[in-house]
Design an enzyme around this catalytic site. Structure first.
Site, PDB file in Angstrom:
ATOM      1  N   LYS A 181       2.902 -14.013   5.878  1.00  0.00           N
ATOM      2  CA  LYS A 181       3.108 -14.987   4.810  1.00  0.00           C
ATOM      3  C   LYS A 181       4.628 -15.125   4.643  1.00  0.00           C
ATOM      4  CE  LYS A 181       1.117 -17.342   1.553  1.00  0.00           C
ATOM      5  NZ  LYS A 181       0.753 -18.678   1.830  1.00  0.00           N
ATOM      6  N   TYR A 236       0.814  -1.215   0.000  1.00  0.00           N
ATOM      7  CA  TYR A 236       0.000   0.000   0.000  1.00  0.00           C
ATOM      8  C   TYR A 236       0.852   1.271   0.000  1.00  0.00           C
ATOM      9  CZ  TYR A 236      -4.280  -2.560   1.034  1.00  0.00           C
ATOM     10  OH  TYR A 236      -5.350  -3.386   0.968  1.00  0.00           O
ATOM     11  N   ASP A 269      -6.123  -6.110   5.671  1.00  0.00           N
ATOM     12  CA  ASP A 269      -7.288  -5.698   4.889  1.00  0.00           C
ATOM     13  C   ASP A 269      -8.197  -6.897   4.635  1.00  0.00           C
ATOM     14  OD1 ASP A 269      -8.874  -3.992   3.514  1.00  0.00           O
ATOM     15  OD2 ASP A 269      -7.532  -3.676   1.823  1.00  0.00           O
ATOM     16  N   ASP A 275      -2.768 -17.682   5.171  1.00  0.00           N
ATOM     17  CA  ASP A 275      -3.815 -18.512   4.551  1.00  0.00           C
ATOM     18  C   ASP A 275      -4.405 -19.478   5.574  1.00  0.00           C
ATOM     19  OD1 ASP A 275      -1.148 -19.267   4.296  1.00  0.00           O
ATOM     20  OD2 ASP A 275      -1.512 -20.661   2.657  1.00  0.00           O
TER      21      ASP A 275
END
Ligand code: NAP
Length: 419
Positions: free
Chosen positions: A228, A158, A306, A282
């Site tokens: 991640k 972002y 988000d 995930d």
């Protein structure tokens, strides 16, 4: 501070911040952006409810209307989406609230939400997700959801460092990456867009610190770092490592990490200690569904935050309900999780709960806990009585479908009865 096109209300006083704590007058000046699309519906509804809760507990609010997005262009001229007046008002008065702002996809100006968060250094986006009685949910036990997510707000993909396919700039970056950095077999031939994902020690640590402080203050059990890092080792992996560093180095016995718990303490945490653990993003997206009650406070880089907070929001009834607020040092800007839903704009139809409950976070930040609790209880009472907006009405048996403004009025009546 002088303003070009907006006026500071004559009644009311400024909130002050001395670098450590806020001093809040009984009638603070609070800047508000209504926002685009359904902002014109939900923002006035929230104003009514927040004012009623403030009045019922011995306070008042002097609103200062400021502009961003489409309305800013009307007031300040074509091309001005985020006027200096607006940024200055949030800087001067420290605490404010905003409705949603539209962001064009693929082209046009960059997100105003992202710009505001960066301009004001609102580095933590905090979204509490809890279930209110009577709100329909797609899961069997929505009451098990009681998480607060802390999403890093200023960096990650972002940050806005990206180059468009076909430009000289992207070609230059491509050549640097391929020739100087040795990634010559990595990017497919042909047009490419390239973005950069910065994750810093500074940005990570202040976010994780805030999450741990919150867990300690609110007597919560755990903080989970969601990353991640198995794939993006030097960005998301670093987020995890720096997060653990904060936990190990800055909190003594008050905080314990999951690995030391198993290695040194036979799985036993000292009573009252906050346990810091980590999960891969995930996996976490399924754990919030399958092991909901095992999680408590989440700390996440920007993009994971988000996605995950919207998924959490879905479990407690969807975007019409989900509140949020952005925090920096001595600063709070409350805003609902949902966007501007342009197809419903100005119809007095959508659910204002998300904006109202975002305002509740703002009241908490002011230290007005009694008013904040009244807001929550009155929203819950109103929904339980089945006077609800279209989004909830379509999911329940019976009930009365009411307009945005009528729903807010019903909440105000409940505040007056509960106070
Ligand atoms: P959205 O505006 O949140 O709307 C998506 C859907 O969510 C709506 O069609 C509606 O679903 C439901 N919804 C949202 N708010 C609701 C409310 N208050 N009450 C009841 N239902 C509500 O998402 P979007 O369509 O993806 O985004 C539209 C614009 O908003 C985009 O320009 C986006 O960039 C911007 N946006 C801004 C912010 C922000 O300002 N912080 C955040 C997110 C998105 P149903 O039609 O199924 O009833």
């Amino acid at each position: 501070m002088s303003y070009d096109k907006v006026e500071v209300p004559e009644e009311g006083e400024a909130i002050e911040f001395d670098g450590e704590s806020l001093s809040v007058p009984d009638n603070p000046i609070i800047p508000i952006i209504y926002g685009d699309g359904i902002g014109v519906d939900v923002a006035p509804a929230a104003q009514n409810v927040l004012e009623a809760a403030a009045n019922a507990t011995g306070h008042d609010i002097s609103w200062m209307r400021v502009y961003a997005g489409e309305r800013a262009q009307e007031e300040y001229g074509e091309g001005t989406h985020l006027p200096d007046d607006t940024v200055s008002a949030f800087e001067e008065f420290h605490v404010g609230i905003k409705g949603p702002l539209t962001t064009p996809v693929g082209a046009g100006f960059r997100s105003l939400n992202v710009a505001l968060r960066k301009e004001l250094d609102l580095y933590a986006n905090v979204r509490p997700t809890y279930h209110l009685d009577g709100v329909p949910s797609p899961v069997k036990n929505p009451e098990q959801m009681d998480m607060v997510s802390f999403r890093e707000n200023t960096e990650d993909v972002y940050a806005g460092i990206e180059w468009e396919a076909g430009t000289d700039e992207v070609q230059e970056v491509r050549e640097f990456v391929e020739q100087e950095m040795g990634f010559d077999e990595t990017i497919h031939d042909g047009p490419v867009g390239i973005g950069i994902k910065p994750i810093t020690e500074f940005g990570t640590k202040r976010l994780v610190r805030r999450a741990i402080d919150y867990a300690i203050e609110h007597d919560r059990d755990s903080v989970t770092l969601v990353h991640k890092g198995n794939i993006m080792k030097f960005t998301e992996g670093a987020f995890r490592d720096w997060g653990y560093e904060v936990a190990r180095e800055e909190y003594g016995e008050n905080v314990i990490t999951e690995d030391t718990l198993w290695e040194e303490r036979d799985g036993e945490a000292p009573e009252d200690a906050v346990v810091v653990n980590d999960r891969i993003a995930d996996n976490m997206l399924q754990q919030i569904l399958t092991r909901t009650d095992e999680y408590d406070i989440l700390a996440l880089p920007n993009l994971n935050g988000d996605y995950l907070s919207d998924a959490c929001g879905a479990q407690i009834g969807g975007l019409g309900i989900a509140p949020g607020a952005n925090f920096g040092e001595g600063r709070c800007l409350a805003e609902p999780v949902h966007g501007s839903a342009p197809k419903y704009a100005g119809q007095d139809k959508v659910n204002p709960s998300a904006m109202i409950l975002s305002g509740r976070l703002m009241l908490e930040y002011l230290g007005w806990d009694e008013a904040a609790d009244l807001v929550r209880d009155a929203v819950e009472e109103t929904i339980s009585s089945k006077q609800v907006t279209y989004d909830i009405h379509r999911q329940i048996e019976g009930g009365e479908k009411v307009a945005t403004s009528e729903f807010a009025e019903a909440i105000v009546e409940n505040i007056e009865q509960l106070a």
